[in-house]
Each structure stands twice: as structure tokens, then as C-alpha cells.
Design an enzyme around this catalytic site. Sequence first.
Site, PDB file in Angstrom:
ATOM      1  N   THR A  63       0.867  -1.184   0.000  1.00 20.39           N
ATOM      2  CA  THR A  63       0.000   0.000   0.000  1.00 20.39           C
ATOM      3  C   THR A  63       0.894   1.220   0.000  1.00 20.39           C
ATOM      4  OG1 THR A  63      -0.117  -0.160   2.419  1.00 20.39           O
ATOM      5  CG2 THR A  63      -1.958  -1.083   1.183  1.00 20.39           C
ATOM      6  N   SER A  71       5.395  -1.174  -1.435  1.00 22.67           N
ATOM      7  CA  SER A  71       4.814  -0.595  -2.650  1.00 22.67           C
ATOM      8  C   SER A  71       5.851   0.225  -3.408  1.00 22.67           C
ATOM      9  CB  SER A  71       3.646   0.314  -2.266  1.00 22.67           C
ATOM     10  OG  SER A  71       3.314   1.185  -3.330  1.00 22.67           O
ATOM     11  N   TYR A 122       5.319  -1.091 -10.062  1.00 23.82           N
ATOM     12  CA  TYR A 122       4.548  -0.595 -11.193  1.00 23.82           C
ATOM     13  C   TYR A 122       5.508  -0.504 -12.360  1.00 23.82           C
ATOM     14  CZ  TYR A 122       0.526   0.589  -8.280  1.00 23.82           C
ATOM     15  OH  TYR A 122      -0.564   0.520  -7.454  1.00 23.82           O
ATOM     16  N   THR A 156       1.817  -5.311 -10.382  1.00 26.28           N
ATOM     17  CA  THR A 156       0.390  -4.981 -10.270  1.00 26.28           C
ATOM     18  C   THR A 156      -0.197  -4.763 -11.658  1.00 26.28           C
ATOM     19  OG1 THR A 156       0.745  -4.014  -8.117  1.00 26.28           O
ATOM     20  CG2 THR A 156      -1.257  -3.367  -9.281  1.00 26.28           C
ATOM     21  N   LYS A 179      -0.329  -9.420  -9.648  1.00 23.68           N
ATOM     22  CA  LYS A 179      -1.360  -9.004  -8.680  1.00 23.68           C
ATOM     23  C   LYS A 179      -2.502  -8.334  -9.424  1.00 23.68           C
ATOM     24  CE  LYS A 179      -1.784  -5.998  -4.588  1.00 23.68           C
ATOM     25  NZ  LYS A 179      -2.277  -4.693  -5.032  1.00 23.68           N
ATOM     26  N   SER A 205      -6.681 -10.163  -6.532  1.00 21.34           N
ATOM     27  CA  SER A 205      -6.845  -8.849  -5.903  1.00 21.34           C
ATOM     28  C   SER A 205      -7.699  -7.974  -6.803  1.00 21.34           C
ATOM     29  CB  SER A 205      -5.458  -8.203  -5.731  1.00 21.34           C
ATOM     30  OG  SER A 205      -5.577  -6.859  -5.295  1.00 21.34           O
ATOM     31  N   HIS A 262      -7.427  -4.672  -5.960  1.00 24.45           N
ATOM     32  CA  HIS A 262      -6.827  -3.421  -5.483  1.00 24.45           C
ATOM     33  C   HIS A 262      -7.661  -2.819  -4.347  1.00 24.45           C
ATOM     34  CE1 HIS A 262      -3.432  -1.001  -7.304  1.00 24.45           C
ATOM     35  NE2 HIS A 262      -3.782  -0.211  -6.302  1.00 24.45           N
ATOM     36  N   ARG A 307      -5.452  -2.459   4.243  1.00 23.58           N
ATOM     37  CA  ARG A 307      -5.811  -1.375   5.171  1.00 23.58           C
ATOM     38  C   ARG A 307      -5.556  -1.686   6.643  1.00 23.58           C
ATOM     39  NH1 ARG A 307      -9.380  -1.506   1.039  1.00 23.58           N
ATOM     40  NH2 ARG A 307      -9.707   0.398  -0.191  1.00 23.58           N
TER      41      ARG A 307
HETATM   42  C1  LIG Z   1      -4.275   3.185   0.626  1.00 21.59           C
HETATM   43  C2  LIG Z   1      -3.956   2.080  -0.306  1.00 21.59           C
HETATM   44  C3  LIG Z   1      -2.910   2.159  -1.165  1.00 21.59           C
HETATM   45  C4  LIG Z   1      -2.607   1.127  -2.025  1.00 21.59           C
HETATM   46  N1  LIG Z   1      -1.512   1.205  -2.811  1.00 21.59           N
HETATM   47  C5  LIG Z   1      -1.194   0.160  -3.593  1.00 21.59           C
HETATM   48  C6  LIG Z   1      -0.016   0.177  -4.335  1.00 21.59           C
HETATM   49  O1  LIG Z   1       0.728   1.115  -4.278  1.00 21.59           O
HETATM   50  N2  LIG Z   1       0.260  -0.876  -5.137  1.00 21.59           N
HETATM   51  C7  LIG Z   1      -0.579  -1.940  -5.204  1.00 21.59           C
HETATM   52  O2  LIG Z   1      -0.306  -2.895  -5.942  1.00 21.59           O
HETATM   53  N3  LIG Z   1      -1.681  -2.005  -4.472  1.00 21.59           N
HETATM   54  C8  LIG Z   1      -2.008  -0.983  -3.667  1.00 21.59           C
HETATM   55  N4  LIG Z   1      -3.117  -1.056  -2.931  1.00 21.59           N
HETATM   56  C9  LIG Z   1      -3.935  -2.280  -2.949  1.00 21.59           C
HETATM   57  C10 LIG Z   1      -3.451  -3.273  -1.885  1.00 21.59           C
HETATM   58  O3  LIG Z   1      -2.263  -3.883  -2.292  1.00 21.59           O
HETATM   59  C11 LIG Z   1      -4.455  -4.410  -1.655  1.00 21.59           C
HETATM   60  O4  LIG Z   1      -4.797  -4.972  -2.884  1.00 21.59           O
HETATM   61  C12 LIG Z   1      -5.738  -3.995  -0.953  1.00 21.59           C
HETATM   62  O5  LIG Z   1      -5.508  -2.990  -0.032  1.00 21.59           O
HETATM   63  C13 LIG Z   1      -6.330  -5.197  -0.253  1.00 21.59           C
HETATM   64  O6  LIG Z   1      -7.547  -4.882   0.310  1.00 21.59           O
HETATM   65  P1  LIG Z   1      -7.772  -4.532   1.861  1.00 21.59           P
HETATM   66  O7  LIG Z   1      -7.305  -3.136   2.052  1.00 21.59           O
HETATM   67  O8  LIG Z   1      -9.245  -4.673   2.022  1.00 21.59           O
HETATM   68  O9  LIG Z   1      -7.003  -5.533   2.690  1.00 21.59           O
HETATM   69  C14 LIG Z   1      -3.429  -0.020  -2.060  1.00 21.59           C
HETATM   70  C15 LIG Z   1      -4.500  -0.087  -1.201  1.00 21.59           C
HETATM   71  C16 LIG Z   1      -4.775   0.929  -0.322  1.00 21.59           C
HETATM   72  C17 LIG Z   1      -5.938   0.785   0.616  1.00 21.59           C
END
Ligand SMILES: Cc1cc2nc3c(=O)[nH]c(=O)nc-3n(C[C@H](O)[C@H](O)[C@H](O)COP(=O)(O)O)c2cc1C
Lengths: 367, 367, 367, 367
Positions: free
Chosen positions: A80, A108, A133, A159, A227, A249, A251, A307
Site C-alpha cells: 500500500t 509498494s 509498477y 500490479t 497481482k 486482488s 486493489h 488497510r
Molecule cells: C491506501 C492504499 C494504497 C494502495 N496502494 C497500492 C499500491 O501502491 N500498489 C498496489 O499494488 N496495491 C495498492 N493497494 C492495494 C493493496 O495492495 C491491496 O490490494 C488492498 O488494499 C487489499 O484490500 P484490503 O485493504 O481490504 O485488505 C493499495 C490499497 C490501499 C488501501
Amino acid sequence: MNNIPATIADFEEYARRTMSPGAFGFYIGGADSEVTLRRNLEAYNNLLLRPKVMVDVENVTVATTILGEKISSPICVAPTAYHALAHHDGEKATAKACATVGTCFCQSTNSNFTMEQVASSVPKEALRWFQIYVQEEEDVTRKLVKDCEKAGFKALVVTLDRPRLGKRLHVLRSGFTLPKHLSRANFEEDKENDGSDSYYHGEMYPGMTWKDIKFLKAITKLPIVVKGIFREEDAKLAIQHGVNGIIVSNHGGRQLDSCPATIEILPEIIAACKGSRTEVYVDGGIRTGVDVFKALAIGAQAVFIGRPVLWGLAYQGENGVKQVLNMLNYDFRLAMTLAGCANVQEIDRSFIAPAERYSFSRTLARL
Amino acid sequence: MNNIPATIADFEEYARRTMSPGAFGFYIGGADSEVTLRRNLEAYNNLLLRPKVMVDVENVTVATTILGEKISSPICVAPTAYHALAHHDGEKATAKACATVGTCFCQSTNSNFTMEQVASSVPKEALRWFQIYVQEEEDVTRKLVKDCEKAGFKALVVTLDRPRLGKRLHVLRSGFTLPKHLSRANFEEDKENDGSDSYYHGEMYPGMTWKDIKFLKAITKLPIVVKGIFREEDAKLAIQHGVNGIIVSNHGGRQLDSCPATIEILPEIIAACKGSRTEVYVDGGIRTGVDVFKALAIGAQAVFIGRPVLWGLAYQGENGVKQVLNMLNYDFRLAMTLAGCANVQEIDRSFIAPAERYSFSRTLARL
Amino acid sequence: MNNIPATIADFEEYARRTMSPGAFGFYIGGADSEVTLRRNLEAYNNLLLRPKVMVDVENVTVATTILGEKISSPICVAPTAYHALAHHDGEKATAKACATVGTCFCQSTNSNFTMEQVASSVPKEALRWFQIYVQEEEDVTRKLVKDCEKAGFKALVVTLDRPRLGKRLHVLRSGFTLPKHLSRANFEEDKENDGSDSYYHGEMYPGMTWKDIKFLKAITKLPIVVKGIFREEDAKLAIQHGVNGIIVSNHGGRQLDSCPATIEILPEIIAACKGSRTEVYVDGGIRTGVDVFKALAIGAQAVFIGRPVLWGLAYQGENGVKQVLNMLNYDFRLAMTLAGCANVQEIDRSFIAPAERYSFSRTLARL
Amino acid sequence: MNNIPATIADFEEYARRTMSPGAFGFYIGGADSEVTLRRNLEAYNNLLLRPKVMVDVENVTVATTILGEKISSPICVAPTAYHALAHHDGEKATAKACATVGTCFCQSTNSNFTMEQVASSVPKEALRWFQIYVQEEEDVTRKLVKDCEKAGFKALVVTLDRPRLGKRLHVLRSGFTLPKHLSRANFEEDKENDGSDSYYHGEMYPGMTWKDIKFLKAITKLPIVVKGIFREEDAKLAIQHGVNGIIVSNHGGRQLDSCPATIEILPEIIAACKGSRTEVYVDGGIRTGVDVFKALAIGAQAVFIGRPVLWGLAYQGENGVKQVLNMLNYDFRLAMTLAGCANVQEIDRSFIAPAERYSFSRTLARL
Ligand SMILES: Cc1cc2nc3c(=O)[nH]c(=O)nc-3n(C[C@H](O)[C@H](O)[C@H](O)COP(=O)(O)O)c2cc1C
Ligand SMILES: Cc1cc2nc3c(=O)[nH]c(=O)nc-3n(C[C@H](O)[C@H](O)[C@H](O)COP(=O)(O)O)c2cc1C
Ligand SMILES: Cc1cc2nc3c(=O)[nH]c(=O)nc-3n(C[C@H](O)[C@H](O)[C@H](O)COP(=O)(O)O)c2cc1C
Ligand SMILES: Cc1cc2nc3c(=O)[nH]c(=O)nc-3n(C[C@H](O)[C@H](O)[C@H](O)COP(=O)(O)O)c2cc1C
């Protein structure tokens, strides 16, 4: 009255009260009307458990492996962005907590600390993956990969579900941008964040296709995990391109709204990967030990949480993340105990059932 | 904090706050308990998306055609009465916005500006259709058709689902009637609206049958589109009577309550039209780019939006309508991008699935 | 703003505001947790309409017959106790309204006016039925039947679903009893109501069986209608015992809670009666013209309404009941018009569909 | 206005208002998000009733037997811990009420009064069972069993679903522990409760397996009933180990969350026990006479109620429990009367149907 958080929701509540609304909204929000975001959570309720009793569960162990590396529990940390929004130690704090607990931290691309900074804050053997990315300019990608190898990350997580950014209403409404004192540390040019548009600009690469996986495989020996896969066809393409793992996922509901919950997609991807050596993981909406148990019963090798880790960070930095992970591990072990599984290998499909299995029209028909 | 509308609901909210309650109620209301009105919106949630990843979506185009005419996106404007309730420029403003954006504007019989007024406010090549309530007196119908041809409209949209007016509680409760300074401009006798009963009296023709389509075809060469078909039998009759297009519509839930949502009826009508050259469109409850994507994935050639345009008008007249259309076009393009479609031809059934497909009783059975 | 009631709910709301809470609670309540009461209303939402368009509906007539007698519409009045709680003219007012509107009034055993009083308040030809609680003492039953014949009632409606009184929480909680100035007028001994226990004591006969139908048939030539049948087996027994009609009813959800909605039971009973000459009616939860349309589309010969009539009485006595009936008749005619039916014979199963028919898993399979 | 409790919810409401929040929370709470707790209650709504009419129900009797002993009704009392939290007479009060009403009282291992104290407070012939948490140390178990025999208990109920304690948020949040003046009376060492941790420590035995049933059978002739079986496989193992009865239970939703409702599991266990002589009972979420009727219609020999008894205790001690039992017995008899069953043997599957049976897609297909 006891104020120690007892659920992930308690940590979230704390974050809601203490973070700036803009940053909290950036963390918590999903795309559009957040149908997928809610579905990620609610879909778990459509799977019911079928405990076995009279099993010796005096000693229950939750340890397992991913891509051959030992982890203390199948609960890993999803990539994240911008951990420093929650705590000034940002990704360093998260990485340390993961190291202590003994699980995999996936950093990330959009971290506030560089790979090197994160790497040097934890023991060498602490398992870390890097979420990349892929960039339009091959050289930028190449540099990221090299930095990553140098910093001892053990896998690249590519991703796939973000060719452009989803429409996130919280952010549109608050006008949130990354605060000036923070940057996307892994990118030289971003070091001078002027606070204007860093949220939107940058690393989008809508032209990415499977050829880019070939490119990655050509330039590194690191295992590749993709992902954000939604269909069996794409899972099969992934296998054909030699990926080592797939994280199912969406995202966290932040990209295309109206997609199924990840736990709903998981069986299709597991089925598509049967017979291959590709490991399948899942993230999205995992908030309890029971959720983890269900994902493993379907066939996931491990799960990733997004989260909840951010809420832990907001609560007490490194220590908060540890509490989040320990709570989930504890609850997962308890779920195993009450379901009658002494180790993760014993968790199989017989322990879960679709809620429909218990519809009276099916069950009464047996009488 | 940012106050630019980010969703159609934001435009609606603005209209609710600023319009007279009677006029707003006339716009927003449906028939009876509004079961169908709500269903039009909610049914979309029962369709889920199945994105394809690793598709090159650097350049995504949403352009398409209806009845052979090019439009910049498949999002067209449905016929709705009395645009001057929302903005003094009424249908002229709407037509101009459509012309600028490059999509089809369908003018209602019950417009506050005449066909000529609307026609002369936009460039000649701007695509306009005319929605006609066929009248009991053939001469009145004949005159409407001739005016329509003269004013350069490109198709006649014959509304079938209003032999009498539905029971709309908002209007019954507010006692709303068309304000004195407005009239149904296309009718001579209505020019002197005395404010008493213009809402109810007038153009009802409960005796209309397929013979009236024959009559229309006899007096004009304009393509005929019928609007408000609920069953395959009627779709087949429409094809037999040589109609060129069908708008699957339930009049925005304003006529017979307790009908299915239009997106639910669409597959039946598409199936009935297979093999014919009749194009199928849909209106009702479309509020996001994802909704549009779903309609096209089922097989609609284009969609029509009713109320969102009225909220845009209430917001900022012509400019507001443009914002509404641009927002929907932007969001539709984003949906395509994230789903992995570079043009509308690529949107097919594989991109959608009934929510039931993801029920665990189906998916776990595969393991 | 217009305060004339526009829906049955408006009449109900008026009654809630103006009646004594105890009497209103007695009227509105159901048994236990009112699962069945709510289900009676909500089940209608699971049936959707399939209008036919391009039908000549210039002249729509709702007239029909029951047991061979003409009625101006298939909407009749169910037997309900104690009309004088709502208006001092009680059942006389209701009977007059029905006579004017031209529909069948079914008087309850537990009326506040005698059969004779009701009979003499309307023209001789006004169609009236009498709902009878068969009594343990054959002589009492015999007297009721004779009074009934003398007073010109055209059928006996035997209520089957009340061997004992359901558990109605509103009444238990309010302690409601029939006010002293009112009585169950058809029973001599009740004329001196002392206000203590008249609600509970009295006419229960839990020993009633099919033999009592034989007894009735032996002592009268009046057609027999049974009210409150839940299973096909019992419908078949009813036919074997020569009953002329069946009202599918669950006593407005006031007896055994957790029964299906009446509209859900209707198809089973219709199927069981196929081939016989027994007419099938339904009551329970009918509040709109669309509800009536659905019941007839399933195959009911007519419908009976209970509480809406009581709200009409509370609103404006005879005149209020007329408004309720006229509103429902108007709305039912409108439903026919918009569905494309010019008379009740044309209403058939093709006009309705279970909501499931429109589930995307069924409809998309056709593409 | 009448304040006598009319439903179990009224008793619960009284307890909520008058008990200490910690103790009330301990009683009412379930595990985790209480999905199973709610499901136990709500699942009953998915079963509908199909009354038979014209049955002589003048005399309805609810008497039956369990393990050969007569009980005045099939509604028995489940083992629940610490009755003295609700009333100072604790289990003695409950036992007396059960004796008067004539039903089976199952005392918990974790009672505040000893088996002897409870036994000596009721007539010898009053039916009592003892719920045993088998202990790791065979001697402790042996002593419990011997005390039990001496005190005249007629069966041992072995609870299987608590190898460790579920995660109960109410208790975690309130920090509730057993008040100092109370103890787990059946355990010597607990007599000196120091108020610190008695809630958590103690009798957990996660190593229990079927061998422990063999052990019990070796040391006592008392019939063995197992409590907390979720799968047919385990039911069959239970039969193989010679158990006399099975209580289908999920511990009132207090152990593993996300399990099915007990009424949903019941048919599977009944089916697994067909042909054996093992009796099947059910507990969890039973709050009305109609619920009891449904459980018996599926095939349960009797039902056990947990929390309602605690609310009765909190209301008026022994007298309150009597009121609870009498109300449920009364309501169950009424349900039988209205359904058309004169004794419990007549209650069979034909009286219930899954709600799906009444879906219009099934019922209309018959027309
Ligand atoms: C605030 C935030 C930022 C995120 N940033 C990225 C990221 O930079 N790269 C990525 O592949 N996924 C990102 N994600 C997705 C997460 O890797 C993940 O798929 C997702 O948070 C899982 O769901 P959950 O928050 O319900 O556990 C982000 C998610 C959140 C909530
Ligand atoms: C205020 C209003 C007026 C309308 N007037 C007409 C009309 O004059 N002719 C017509 O065919 N349809 C009319 N409709 C129906 C629309 O063409 C269209 O079917 C409907 O609005 C689509 O649903 P939506 O509002 O949810 O997008 C009207 C709808 C509304 C909301
Ligand atoms: C206040 C009230 C009193 C009733 N009294 C009787 C009665 O005396 N006899 C009878 O057969 N049914 C009686 N019923 C049941 C009605 O005949 C009818 O089945 C029911 O009201 C239909 O449901 P509805 O109220 O939803 O239209 C009564 C219903 C109500 C609401
Ligand atoms: C406060 C409380 C304490 C309980 N203690 C025990 C116990 O000591 N032993 C046991 O086997 N079950 C125990 N149970 C579970 C009950 O035996 C029973 O399974 C459950 O309460 C039935 O659900 P109900 O409360 O919805 O009726 C307890 C339940 C509650 C609510």
C-alpha cells in the site's frame, strides 16, 4: 471498561478519529460507489464453516511458506502506498513489525521510504517482496528492479489492475494530495514533491501487456508474482508466462468498481492453476482470523492484508502493526482450534460450505 | 474541500436544493411506490464485471454510431418533457450541449421549445431525433411529422408505453401543473397555457395500435424507433412492422409500476432481435460509466439518459448538461480502460457475469 | 399541497393519527412478530409485470362476477370485526359504500350491527355475503344461518383458520377490549357487553371439522365459501365437500405467524382446483391496483380487502369506504390499461413473471 | 397499558435494563461479529408453516419424552454458566421452576451452586441432566461423574465445541470477570474465587477426542449426550461411540463464529442418525412456540433454550423462569392448535416448507 482494540474495526475507528480526513479518506476509500469495496468484506459471510469436533488441538501451529520461504503465519502484508501518512516512520515501521512477527512485507512502488531505507531497517533474513509498477520507459523499470535486487527483496509483485487510476470519490471530494514533506521516495524526480499533483501524475503505464513480463524475466532472476487477475484465461496466460505466483486482488476495490469480491474470484483462479506450480494468494477485505481460514480452505497459499496494517500504523506505528498482525494470527489460530485443524495443511474444503448448502430446500430434501 | 460535482448524484442533489419542489418532484418521481424506478437503478448491481488485464489501453476510443450516424460516445439523451422547468433555455440548451459533445439529442413531443427553435439553435449536422406521441387525429400526427422532417430531425421515436398517464404520487401530492409562462410549444392550442390542467390533458391516445406504425411509415421516410417494449413478442411485432430501432424503456419507472428494470429486459429483447437489422438501445437508471459498459456488454448499441440531463440543466444550463455528458463519457472510457477494451466493438458478454455466477455453490463446485 | 389521500397508506396514516391507539392496534396488528403480516405485503414485489403494448385500451372495463353475481370490479370487501370502532355507523356504512360502488360486502360474524340492520340499510339487490364462525352448539349455528338467509345474504363464508385466537401483541400490550357501548350484535347474550372480556371469550370452536360443512350443507341452500386454506390437500377436501368457493387467506397475518403470504399460496390452491367449479379468491396485503392485477393473473376470480376498508371508515365513514374502493378500482383499471388488457378475461399468466425470471443468470444464458 | 412480558424479547429487555452491563454482556454476547448468533435467530424465518385446517384441536397435548423420561413439553433448559449473575438463588431457582413445570433442567459444569445443592432443592423425581466439561486430569472428571450420579442426574451432556473459549467481544470490552462472591461451585479449588481471572482460566481441555467418550462410558452407566456437532461424519462417529443423544448446538453463537444456524444443521444430523436409536435435540435461537414447532417438524425430539431462561431468572428468579417456560409452552401449544396437530407425534415434515418452495418461479410453473 477496556480500551485495547479488540477487532480491526477498533483500529480503523482510531485512525478515523486521529488522521487528517484527507489522508484517512485516501486510505479507506474505494472507486465509484464502492460496491466492490463492500463486496470484498461481505462476500465472506456467504461462506459458512463446518467444524470437526473431538480433534486434538492442544498444539496448533499456523506456520507455513510462500515461494519456499518460511513465514510464521499465512497472513502477509499487501503493498500500500504512502505509509508515512499514518506514521512518520512509514514503511520502515511496517517492515520492522513484519520482521518481528515473522511474516512477509510487500513494499509498494509508491513508498515514502526507499527500498534501501526499508531494507536497512530490518534484519537481513526478514522476508520482503517489492511491488513494482512497471514503467513505460524500460530504463526506469530496469533501475527499480536492480535497486530491488540490491536491497534484498525476494520477489517482484507486478500490479496489473491499474493501467489508469480508478475514480476515488473520497480523494476527488477532499482534494487530497500527498503532503509536501513526503515523496515517492523510490523516484529521483519525485523527491522534490511540490504538493500540487503528486497523487495523480506519475507512474501510469496503460500500454503494459504480457510482453512486459517477458522483459522482466529477461532482466532478473527474482520470482515474479502478478497481482490483480480476474479471469481464468488471464490466470492461464500468467502461468504460460512463467509467473511464480498470483495475488487475486481487485486493489481493495479502488480500481474498477462492480467487480466481484476477491474471495469470490479465488476459486476460479485456483481451478485454473491446478496442476501448475504457481502459488495463489488473495487480498481484499480480510479482517478476521475466520476470513483467513476461509481463504485457505478454498486453496490460497497465503493472504495479504492492506488497510488493517495502515490502521495499525496510525495507532502506534511499528507497535500498532505488530498488534494488528498478532491479533489476526491469534484469531486465525483460534479459528483453526475451534474448527478442528492442528496445522494449515489440514485446512481443506470440507471445512467450508456455501451458505446455499444450508438452504432448507436442499437440507430438508434429505429427510 | 472541492465542490465540483463528482457523480450524477451530486448534480441531482443540487437540483433538489435549488428547483421548486413541485417541478423537482415532477422530474424525479416514478409511478406508485416506485418499485420499478428503484429497480432500474439497483438491477445494475446484479451484473458484475470481469476485467481482462495486460491489454494495451493507451488509446481508448468510445466513438460509435446509431442508425448509421456517428456519435462521439454511445451515451445519448432520452426525450424528457419540459426542460424549461430546469433552465430558461430549456431544450435549446440541451440540444447545444449535445451538439458540442457530439451525441444524439432526442427531443420530446412535450418540449417547451418548438422543433424549429431547437433546430435553429444548433449546427445543421448535429444529430437530433424527435420523440412523437402519436395523436388520435391523424392530421395532428401528420403535421408533427412534417414539422419534424422540415426541422432536420433524423428519426422518429414513437413512445408506446403511455396510453394513459401513470399514477405519479409526487405530482398528485404537490398538485404540480406546468407554470403559466411555459407551454407545450409544439402544439398550437397549448401556446395559451392557462396553468390549470396542462399536465394531464392533451395528447393521450389509448387507441394506438400497430396500425399507427403503418400509418407513420406511409407518411414519412424517417427511420422509426419504438420506445417502451417489454416482451419478445412485441419486439418481434416491431421488427415485422419494419421499425429501425427499439429503445428498451419503462419510461423511467413513471408508467406501470412493478415492471422489471430495463437492464433486466434488455437481454430478452436483444435475443428477439438477433438476425434482424433492428438496433436495440436501452434507457433507465443509467448513472455511471460502468452502467453504460454493462448495457453495451449485453448488446445495446447505445444508451439514453433521462434525469441526469435534467439535473445538468438545473445546475448550469447548457454548460451543466455538457458537464454531465463529459463526466459520463470520461467514466465510461475509464471503465473500458480498466476492463481492458480499447474500443466499443471489443465490449462483449465475456466482460460481464450475473452475480449468481460467483455464488460459492457454483464456484466451489469447480474445485 | 394537496391533502386528499393518494394511496391506501394515506388512509392508514389518517386512521393512526385519529383512532384510539388500542382500537387502531387491534385493527392493524398481526400475530407474534408479524412475519406473515409483512410477508403478505412484500411477496407482491416478487412478481413482476410484463405489459403488452399497442393494444387498443380506449375502453377498459373491470366488471366481473362472483358465484354468478355481477360485481362492478373484482375488488370485494373481506369480513372484519367491529366496524363501529372506526365509525359509529359501522357495518351499515361499509355496506352502503359497497352497494353504491357495486361490489360484494362480506359481513363478519363479529359485527357491531346485526345482519338485519345491515341488510335494511342497503337496496335489496346489493350483493352481501356473511362470514360465519360455526359454533359448537348446532342450534346457535342454525339460528345464525337462518337469520342470514332471512336477511338476504347470498353466501356463507366459513372461516377455518381460527380454532383459537392468534397471539396478537398489540392487543396483549394495550389491553384492548371492545368498548362498553359496542357489542357483537348478532349474539343475544353479547348485547350486554360489560367491557371486561368480550374480545377473547365467545365463539371459538376448536372442534370444527369437515363434518360441520356437511351440517351446514344440510341446513341451507346458500353457497358455501371456505376461508383460510393453506394446502392443496385441504383444497381438495373442500371441493369433495362441495364448497362453492375458497378464499385463500391467512386472516391478515393475525392467526398463525410464519405462514406464507397468501399470494404465494394462491398458485397451489388454483392448481388444486383446476377442473373443478370451485372459484378461488384471495385476501391479504392487497393495497394497489397492481396487486389486484397480479392476483387475477395467477387465476383468482376476485380479491377481498380487509384493513383498507377500515381505514376508509375511519377517514370518512361510508364516504371514506367509497373513496378507498374507487381509488383501488381506478388504479386497477389503470394497471390493466398500461398492461394492455381491455377486460378482466384478458388478464392471464403471460402478464406476470417471477422476479427470478429476470435474474441475469437466466436471461444472459439466452444470448 | 399492560406491562406483563408478552414475548421473550420483553424478558430480555428487562434484563438489559436491570442487570450490570458486564454480566448482561456475558449472557447475551456471541463470538466475533456474532454472525452465527444472529443466524441462529434469523434462520427460522426461512422455514414457513403449512397449517392443516378442519382438524379437531379441542384437546392439544404437548407432553413427550426424552431418553425415555416423561416431560410435560419438549422445551427443556440448556446448560448455561453462572445463574447467580441473574438471581441470587441461581441454579436452584432454575431447577425448581423446571421441576414445577415438569421439564428437564440441564445444569452446567460452571454453575454457582453444586450439583448437591441443586439436587436437594427439587423433588427427587424432577428430571435433571448434567453438562460436563471433560477435564484433562482423569481424576477430576471421575469425581465430577461420581458427584453427578450421587446427586441423581439422569444423563451426562458432554460439550464438544469448546476446546478453547471463543472470542467474545462483550466480555473483552467490559473486562467482565465472575464477581468475587460467586464461584464455580463444583470445583473445590474455585471456591476461593479471587475475582481476577476466573472467567478465562480453568477447565479447557483442547486435547479431548473420542477416546474420552470411551473413558466416560467405562466409568459410568449414565446415558451420554454430546453437545455441539456440526457435521454428519461426526454424528456417525458419535453413534459409533454409543452416545444416546446429540444436541445440535453451536454454543449459542459463542464459540466459532460463521457457523450455520443450528436449525440449518439439524436436518443433516437427523439424516445421519436415521435408523439409529440416538435421539437428536437442538438448541440456539429458539424464542417462540413456532420455532419449537419447526424444530420438531424437522425431527428433533426436543429443544433446549439457553438465554431465555437467564432473562426469566433476571426478571423474577424461580417465578420468572416459570413464566418463560409457561409462555413458550402456551405458545407452542397454540402453534400446534393453529397448525392442526393435537399431539407432538402428529407434527411432521408436511407442516413446514422452505421459503423457496413458495418462490413464484416454482409455484407458477404448476399453472
Ligand atoms: C491506501 C492504499 C494504497 C494502495 N496502494 C497500492 C499500491 O501502491 N500498489 C498496489 O499494488 N496495491 C495498492 N493497494 C492495494 C493493496 O495492495 C491491496 O490490494 C488492498 O488494499 C487489499 O484490500 P484490503 O485493504 O481490504 O485488505 C493499495 C490499497 C490501499 C488501501
Ligand atoms: C421528467 C421526465 C419526463 C419525461 N418525458 C418523456 C416524454 O415526454 N416522452 C417520452 O417518451 N419519455 C419521457 N420520459 C421518459 C424518458 O424518455 C426515459 O425513458 C427515462 O427518463 C429514462 O430513465 P432515467 O431518467 O432513469 O434515465 C420522461 C422522463 C422524465 C424523468
Ligand atoms: C381488524 C380485523 C378483523 C378481522 N375480523 C375477521 C373476522 O371477524 N372474520 C374473518 O373471517 N376474518 C377476519 N379478519 C380477516 C380478514 O377477513 C382478512 O382475511 C384480512 O383482513 C385480509 O388481509 P388485509 O387486512 O391485509 O386486506 C379480520 C381482519 C382484521 C384486520
Ligand atoms: C451465558 C451462557 C453460558 C453458557 N454456558 C454454557 C456452559 O457452561 N456449557 C455449555 O455446554 N453450554 C453453555 N452455553 C451454551 C448453551 O448451552 C446453549 O447452547 C445456547 O445458549 C443455546 O442458544 P440460546 O441462548 O440462543 O438459546 C452457554 C450459553 C450462554 C448464553
